[in-house]
Design a protein around this motif. Structure first.
Motif, PDB file in Angstrom:
ATOM      1  N   ALA A 127       3.142   1.574  -4.029  1.00  0.00           N
ATOM      2  CA  ALA A 127       2.341   0.739  -4.922  1.00  0.00           C
ATOM      3  C   ALA A 127       3.056   0.543  -6.255  1.00  0.00           C
ATOM      4  CB  ALA A 127       0.976   1.369  -5.142  1.00  0.00           C
ATOM      5  N   MET A 128       3.783   1.573  -6.701  1.00  0.00           N
ATOM      6  CA  MET A 128       4.463   1.448  -7.978  1.00  0.00           C
ATOM      7  C   MET A 128       5.623   0.465  -7.886  1.00  0.00           C
ATOM      8  SD  MET A 128       5.388   4.452 -10.596  1.00  0.00           S
ATOM      9  CE  MET A 128       6.966   4.900  -9.961  1.00  0.00           C
ATOM     10  N   ASP A 129       6.311   0.452  -6.741  1.00  0.00           N
ATOM     11  CA  ASP A 129       7.377  -0.531  -6.572  1.00  0.00           C
ATOM     12  C   ASP A 129       6.824  -1.946  -6.607  1.00  0.00           C
ATOM     13  OD1 ASP A 129       9.214   1.367  -6.384  1.00  0.00           O
ATOM     14  OD2 ASP A 129       9.482   1.281  -4.226  1.00  0.00           O
ATOM     15  N   LEU A 130       5.584  -2.099  -6.168  1.00  0.00           N
ATOM     16  CA  LEU A 130       4.985  -3.423  -6.197  1.00  0.00           C
ATOM     17  C   LEU A 130       4.259  -3.681  -7.507  1.00  0.00           C
ATOM     18  CD1 LEU A 130       3.681  -3.570  -2.571  1.00  0.00           C
ATOM     19  CD2 LEU A 130       5.754  -4.505  -3.489  1.00  0.00           C
ATOM     20  N   PRO A 135      -2.020   3.873  -8.814  1.00  0.00           N
ATOM     21  CA  PRO A 135      -2.039   4.597  -7.535  1.00  0.00           C
ATOM     22  C   PRO A 135      -1.119   5.798  -7.507  1.00  0.00           C
ATOM     23  CG  PRO A 135      -1.912   2.274  -7.129  1.00  0.00           C
ATOM     24  CD  PRO A 135      -1.795   2.445  -8.602  1.00  0.00           C
ATOM     25  N   PHE A 136      -0.029   5.740  -8.251  1.00  0.00           N
ATOM     26  CA  PHE A 136       0.914   6.853  -8.261  1.00  0.00           C
ATOM     27  C   PHE A 136       0.227   8.132  -8.731  1.00  0.00           C
ATOM     28  CE2 PHE A 136       4.748   9.044  -9.847  1.00  0.00           C
ATOM     29  CZ  PHE A 136       5.507   8.943  -8.710  1.00  0.00           C
ATOM     30  N   PHE A 137      -0.594   7.989  -9.755  1.00  0.00           N
ATOM     31  CA  PHE A 137      -1.266   9.167 -10.294  1.00  0.00           C
ATOM     32  C   PHE A 137      -2.385   9.620  -9.366  1.00  0.00           C
ATOM     33  CE2 PHE A 137       0.913   7.313 -13.793  1.00  0.00           C
ATOM     34  CZ  PHE A 137       1.382   8.407 -14.486  1.00  0.00           C
ATOM     35  N   LEU A 138      -3.059   8.658  -8.756  1.00  0.00           N
ATOM     36  CA  LEU A 138      -4.112   9.032  -7.810  1.00  0.00           C
ATOM     37  C   LEU A 138      -3.516   9.797  -6.638  1.00  0.00           C
ATOM     38  CD1 LEU A 138      -6.469   5.929  -7.618  1.00  0.00           C
ATOM     39  CD2 LEU A 138      -6.477   7.826  -9.179  1.00  0.00           C
ATOM     40  N   ALA A 363      10.346  -0.176  -0.134  1.00  0.00           N
ATOM     41  CA  ALA A 363       9.252   0.773  -0.318  1.00  0.00           C
ATOM     42  C   ALA A 363       8.647   1.171   1.018  1.00  0.00           C
ATOM     43  CB  ALA A 363       8.181   0.158  -1.214  1.00  0.00           C
ATOM     44  N   THR A 364       8.496   0.211   1.939  1.00  0.00           N
ATOM     45  CA  THR A 364       7.826   0.556   3.189  1.00  0.00           C
ATOM     46  C   THR A 364       8.777   1.210   4.188  1.00  0.00           C
ATOM     47  OG1 THR A 364       8.163  -1.713   3.905  1.00  0.00           O
ATOM     48  CG2 THR A 364       6.003  -1.144   3.054  1.00  0.00           C
ATOM     49  N   ILE A 365      10.085   1.030   4.021  1.00  0.00           N
ATOM     50  CA  ILE A 365      11.007   1.793   4.869  1.00  0.00           C
ATOM     51  C   ILE A 365      11.015   3.240   4.412  1.00  0.00           C
ATOM     52  CG2 ILE A 365      13.463   2.124   5.352  1.00  0.00           C
ATOM     53  CD1 ILE A 365      13.760  -0.754   5.790  1.00  0.00           C
ATOM     54  N   ASP A 366      10.693   3.487   3.162  1.00  0.00           N
ATOM     55  CA  ASP A 366      10.528   4.839   2.620  1.00  0.00           C
ATOM     56  C   ASP A 366      11.815   5.644   2.738  1.00  0.00           C
ATOM     57  OD1 ASP A 366       9.408   7.005   1.499  1.00  0.00           O
ATOM     58  OD2 ASP A 366       8.336   7.682   3.266  1.00  0.00           O
TER      59      ASP A 366
ATOM     60  N   PRO C 322      -1.360  -4.643  -8.414  1.00  0.00           N
ATOM     61  CA  PRO C 322       0.080  -4.777  -8.197  1.00  0.00           C
ATOM     62  C   PRO C 322       0.570  -6.148  -8.677  1.00  0.00           C
ATOM     63  CG  PRO C 322      -1.084  -4.664  -6.094  1.00  0.00           C
ATOM     64  CD  PRO C 322      -2.103  -4.729  -7.166  1.00  0.00           C
ATOM     65  N   ARG C 323       1.878  -6.257  -8.775  1.00  0.00           N
ATOM     66  CA  ARG C 323       2.486  -7.476  -9.286  1.00  0.00           C
ATOM     67  C   ARG C 323       2.589  -8.539  -8.198  1.00  0.00           C
ATOM     68  NH1 ARG C 323       7.109  -5.294 -10.222  1.00  0.00           N
ATOM     69  NH2 ARG C 323       6.353  -4.367 -12.131  1.00  0.00           N
ATOM     70  N   LEU C 324       2.531  -9.795  -8.610  1.00  0.00           N
ATOM     71  CA  LEU C 324       2.735 -10.876  -7.645  1.00  0.00           C
ATOM     72  C   LEU C 324       4.224 -11.141  -7.477  1.00  0.00           C
ATOM     73  CD1 LEU C 324      -0.196 -11.587  -8.963  1.00  0.00           C
ATOM     74  CD2 LEU C 324       0.164 -13.728  -7.816  1.00  0.00           C
TER      75      LEU C 324
END
Lengths: 374, 160, 358
Positions: A127-130, A135-138, A363-366, C322-324
């Motif tokens: 989520a942070m990459d996007l 969300p990172f803190f959650l 991000a999704t390949i992780d 999130p960003r667009l």
């Protein structure tokens, strides 16, 4: 400028190379991606590796078998328990010792907790990459609780070195089961919050759906494993196909989604978190009594031969290949790391996409960079 | 007409999904004390900080009240250490009845090279060394990281 | 109670008794400029503190709480640090444009404050095209951003600046159209007239659904215009590290940072002036007793309350979404917001002609 009229418009634009990394917020480590861009569109991508190569495979040749295990925690530091487990299993295969049932149960609980922490961290950093920071803190809230359990039971938070040949280092604390039960209630509650905050979000869905499409054939030819392959419709869970430490006695589902895009990879991981909770719940009420560690000699010597053990880490298949010449040190130890193979898929799925899509795919390949370089 | 309806529905559902996310962050904003995950570290160091008993901090060689330790200088820990952060110096000592015996002279521990893996604790047959759950280990001088763990004048504890 | 017009009149009279008319004008310019800069800087300090606290609480943290009571001195400490740092310019940058860009963006964002009416009788310049002036001036800021991106000689900066250009040019349209909706109803571009036309109720309540819709569009487009998340593509720290101000350091970076917050204030001020009545208290047509009670709350409290409400919305968005992606950003504008805004303006025009609004 007058003969510009004869030149096609494509020739008037210029491609340029941007180095994404080795210092970049969203490579999560020292990976360098040489991206050739045409405006915002990626024309070519060249991953450059080796910035964190520590020669772990070579180092094991001068260390003993037990000492090598502590190095494996440093490869994929987000699934340190599972790496230790893989290495221990390979050594146990060579020594032909039977691990006590209690140790097996503890190992699986620890491995699944580790998978949970890894996926929690992935969720936050994805989520942070996007672009969403909250969300990172959650995600760290639950991760912190799991790490506290690790810290209390194994003494370390990140590189535990807890699973050793023959079992585990020490027995778990008396409140192990109750603390995990408490934790799982919270984790389940918070998984719902994750769905509310990010999964349902229309911006997030548009960022992932149809982005970074990895077809089934490509995933196989690139050697992808783990959630990345399972999101492309490949059933490849090592826990199912080559069960170890008693995974065969447990009831869990292998999540396979035939979506092939980043959204499918996201969904696979979210579902895997629920499956991990399910596995822990089955074991936590009935950890067998008995020894937590079989008798193992101080200096381990493996008989001459080759030993291979594969396990399922949070990122995919980790293979440990040991060649022994009968001495107290491995002749050769080779790790088949999941992130290295998964990285291969990055170029074909991002060429032609935008820079924002590169971040979503990555991000999704992780990826975990120390796992790529070792 | 149907596509127009679809278009408006898409817009509405999009906004609704954004609202569910906003509701969650607003909930946490209005309940700030409910779940603060951060620890106020230097302040809480004497109060609420929770360091587990098993936390793998620096290695120590416990001495009892008579200044005696349990180390027999067998060097198993030295061999078990993957980083070479342990160095055991022993001397040959002759007891009264003429038997030669290996006795610990210096138990040198290089904290700067230790990765806190706990292999030395695991290898020790006498349970002479343990890991203390201390974690504030930084020093100003790099030489201070190299420690001699046995106290001056300490002796091996006799077996009961 | 002393009104603000009394104070300004007293200053004018006392200056006129001592100086010649030319010097009176000059010294009034200076005084007004200092006053605006002071107010805005105080506002920005409050906003930065607020942003950190909002972000902290939303992220299960405490926010700044070490420097001064409840961390209030943190912002001053940070500004002091920025002032002490070297404003470093790399070798291969275009020195002139590189140094000009932060000053330009800051100057432009201050210019947009000229026609704002802060309270009754407290307005620098009540020009008859006030709203048009603000929308025109605030779009000059993008030139400064493009300048910064181009002169930095850095690929990340260039990409960030190009994104910012595309973004601001697009979102100006729907921000403008949503303001046009109100202007069509009240029939004036002057800030003062727009506020006075809301004496019997704010436009967001008087104007039926179309104005409410225009307000939503305005908040979205406004967030995009100040380059804040979820539209922070120009900075996009996970893609372009820091976007157009990657190469800036020290107080030059501080100027960009300051500009972001001043632009937020400007967007919030226009939004509250046009849709929420500016300094006008909450009035309901016909309820004279209620309106009288509302008048007891000072007008500047109303104004700043509304500003901070809109600013809170922007912060709330930033720490949730999130960003667009760049193409989605442009798609949102050209395929959703702009067509809907145009339809909205047509509906508003129809309502105005039929005199259906209150």
């Amino acid at each position: 400028m007058e003969n510009n009229n004869n030149i096609p418009i494509d020739d008037l634009t210029e491609e340029f190379v941007v180095n994404i990394g080795p210092q970049h917020p969203s490579t999560h480590g020292v990976l360098r991606l040489q991206a050739t861009l045409d405006g915002e569109t990626i024309k070519d991508l060249l991953p450059v590796l080796g910035y964190i190569h520590r020669g772990i495979e070579k180092m094991t040749e001068s260390l003993g078998y037990k000492q090598s295990i502590y190095l494996t925690s440093r490869m994929d530091y987000l699934s340190a328990h599972i790496n230790n487990q893989a290495c221990s299993l390979a050594i146990e295969k060579g020594m032909q010792i039977e691990v006590p049932e209690r140790a097996k149960a503890i190992r699986i609980i620890m491995a699944e907790l580790q998978r949970l922490t890894s996926h929690e961290l992935w969720w936050g950093s994805c989520a942070m990459d996007l672009g969403a920071v909250t969300p990172f803190f959650l995600a760290f809230r639950d991760r912190e609780r799991i790490l506290d359990i690790f810290e209390g039971n194994t003494g370390n938070r990140l590189t535990m070195n807890y699973i050793t040949p023959g079992g585990v280092m020490f027995d778990v604390l008396p409140n192990f089961a109750s603390s995990i039960k408490e934790l799982l209630v919270k984790v389940k509650e918070h998984l719902k919050e994750y769905e509310e905050l990010i999964t349902g979000n229309v911006i997030f869905q548009h960022r992932l759906k149809g982005v970074g499409i990895l077809p089934r054939e490509l995933a196989i030819s690139m050697g992808c494993t783990g959630p990345v392959a399972r999101a492309s419709g490949i059933s490849c869970d090592v826990r199912k196909y080559h069960p170890y430490d008693g995974y065969d006695k447990l009831d869990f589902k292998e999540i396979v989604i035939d979506g092939c895009d980043s959204w499918a990879r996201y969904k696979v991981r979210m579902e895997e978190m629920k499956q991990s909770i399910h596995i822990i719940e089955q074991l936590i009420h009935n950890i067998p009594e008995g020894e937590f560690r079989a008798k193992v000699k101080g200096v381990i010597k493996l008989p001459v031969g080759e030993y291979y053990q594969r396990v399922e880490t949070a990122r995919g298949e980790l293979g440990v290949y040991i060649v022994s010449d009968g001495g107290n040190k491995p002749y050769r130890m080779k790790f088949r790391a999941a992130s290295f193979s998964n990285l291969g898929a990055l170029k074909p799925i991002t060429v032609g996409a935008k820079i924002g899509d590169l971040m979503a795919s990555m991000a999704t390949i992780d990826l975990v960079i120390p796992d790529i370089d070792r | 007409m149907k596509s127009l309806f679809q278009y408006l529905k898409e817009v509405f559902l999009g906004f609704y999904s954004l609202w569910t996310g906003l509701k969650l962050t607003l909930y946490y904003f209005t309940h700030p004390r409910k779940e603060i995950i951060t620890e106020q570290y230097p302040e809480n160091r004497t109060t609420t900080i929770n360091i587990p008993e098993r936390f793998a901090g620096e290695v120590i060689l416990p001495h009892d009240e008579n200044n005696k330790h349990k180390c027999t200088a067998c060097t198993l820990c030295e061999m078990a250490c993957p980083n070479g952060s342990i160095k055991i110096i022993s001397v040959q000592e002759e007891s009264e009845d003429g038997k030669k015996k290996r006795v610990l002279d210096k138990w040198i521990y290089n904290l700067g090279m230790c990765t806190f893996c706990g292999q030395c604790i695991d290898a020790c047959p006498q349970d002479a060394i343990i890991m203390k759950n201390s974690f504030e280990l930084s020093v100003y001088n790099r030489n201070d990281l190299v420690k001699t763990l046995n106290k001056p004048g300490s002796k091996l504890k006799e077996k009961e | 109670m002393i009104g603000f017009s009394d104070i300004t009149k007293w200053i004018h009279d006392s200056l006129s008794s001592a100086l010649s008319p030319g010097w009176v004008l000059a010294s009034e310019f200076v005084l007004a400029g200092i006053a605006v800069i002071l107010i805005v800087v105080v506002l920005v300090v409050v906003m930065i503190y607020m942003e950190r606290k909002v972000a902290g609480f939303m992220q299960l943290r405490l926010g700044p709480h070490r420097v001064g009571p409840w961390g209030t001195m943190q912002v001053f400490a940070d500004v002091f640090k920025l002032l002490l740092k070297e404003s470093f310019a790399p070798n291969s940058v275009d020195k002139f444009l590189f140094n000009l860009a932060p000053i330009l963006v800051l100057a432009v964002s201050f210019m947009a404050l000229a026609p704002i009416s802060w309270a009754p009788g407290l307005q620098l310049w009540d020009m008859n095209i006030g709203i048009l002036y603000i929308t025109a001036v605030s779009s000059i800021g993008v030139i400064g951003i493009l300048m910064a991106g181009w002169s930095s000689n850095n690929k990340y900066s260039l990409l960030g600046a190009m994104r910012s250009g595309a973004q601001i040019v697009s979102y100006e349209l729907s921000a403008g159209l949503s303001i046009v909706a109100v202007i069509a109803m009240c029939g004036s571009l002057s800030v003062h007239d727009i506020i006075m036309s809301q004496a019997d109720g704010w436009w967001i309540f008087k104007g039926h659904l179309p104005i409410l819709f225009a307000f939503i569009v305005y908040v979205i487009a406004g967030t995009a215009e100040v380059n804040r998340a979820p539209f922070d593509l120009a900075e996009a720290e996970s893609e372009l590290t820091a976007g157009y101000h990657t190469e800036y350091s020290g107080m030059q970076f501080g100027m960009f940072y300051l500009t972001e917050y001043i632009n937020m204030v400007v967007i919030a001020m226009i939004g509250s002036t046009v849709f929420l009545g500016g300094w006008m208290p909450f009035h309901i047509y016909g309820f004279d007793a209620f309106n009288g009670v509302m008048d007891y709350i000072p007008s500047f409290v109303w104004f700043f309350g509304k500003i901070f409400m809109i600013i809170f919305f922007m912060m709330w968005f930033r720490w949730t979404f999130p960003r667009l992606r760049i193409d989605q950003l442009l798609k949102l504008e050209w395929k959703y917001l702009l067509p809907l805004s145009i339809v909205n303006v047509v509906i508003v025009a129809f309502i105005t002609v039929m005199k259906w609004h209150f």
